[in-house]
Design a protein around this motif. Sequence first.
Motif, PDB file in Angstrom:
ATOM      1  N   THR A   1      -0.477   5.302   9.116  1.00 14.09           N
ATOM      2  CA  THR A   1      -0.970   6.468   8.239  1.00 14.09           C
ATOM      3  C   THR A   1      -0.070   7.755   8.519  1.00 14.09           C
ATOM      4  O   THR A   1       0.280   8.454   7.733  1.00 14.09           O
ATOM      5  CB  THR A   1      -2.415   6.759   7.666  1.00 14.09           C
TER       6      THR A   1
ATOM      7  N   GLN B   1       4.387   5.577  -5.044  1.00 10.52           N
ATOM      8  CA  GLN B   1       4.806   5.068  -6.407  1.00 10.52           C
ATOM      9  C   GLN B   1       6.375   4.913  -6.335  1.00 10.52           C
ATOM     10  O   GLN B   1       7.044   5.437  -7.290  1.00 10.52           O
ATOM     11  CB  GLN B   1       4.276   6.323  -7.403  1.00 10.52           C
TER      12      GLN B   1
ATOM     13  N   ARG C   1       1.311   4.123  -2.811  1.00 13.69           N
ATOM     14  CA  ARG C   1       0.902   5.594  -2.505  1.00 13.69           C
ATOM     15  C   ARG C   1       1.981   6.478  -2.782  1.00 13.69           C
ATOM     16  O   ARG C   1       2.043   7.775  -3.283  1.00 13.69           O
ATOM     17  CB  ARG C   1       0.597   5.621  -1.004  1.00 13.69           C
TER      18      ARG C   1
ATOM     19  N   GLN D   1       0.815  -1.165   0.037  1.00 10.68           N
ATOM     20  CA  GLN D   1       0.022  -0.044  -0.061  1.00 10.68           C
ATOM     21  C   GLN D   1       0.978   1.150  -0.098  1.00 10.68           C
ATOM     22  O   GLN D   1       0.526   2.250  -0.589  1.00 10.68           O
ATOM     23  CB  GLN D   1      -0.916   0.056   1.180  1.00 10.68           C
TER      24      GLN D   1
ATOM     25  N   THR E   1       2.325  10.377   6.432  1.00  8.98           N
ATOM     26  CA  THR E   1       2.174  11.560   6.442  1.00  8.98           C
ATOM     27  C   THR E   1       3.377  12.523   6.952  1.00  8.98           C
ATOM     28  O   THR E   1       3.512  13.441   6.208  1.00  8.98           O
ATOM     29  CB  THR E   1       0.766  12.045   7.120  1.00  8.98           C
TER      30      THR E   1
END
Length: 75
Positions: free
Chosen positions: A58, A30, A28, A24, A62
């Motif tokens: 998460t 790449q 996100r 994941q 961030t």
Amino acid sequence: MTLPPPTVLPPETEPALDLLTVPQVMARLQLGRSAVYDLLRTRQLASITLGRARRIPTHALTDFIRTRLEQEAAA
């Protein structure tokens, strides 16, 4: 018929911590698998280990993005 007032959570209650898998994070950002594991190995991106599984909060993703943006702006 009246509806009950909305439930308000106390400020000390934190929302559930969302955890991302390496694939994941790869999607996100790449980036490839090796690049993400390099970020984890060098502790640029925080993670936790659950058994043999690596999970990235998460908020850690961030924070990583915010830090990189600030570094780019300062350069």
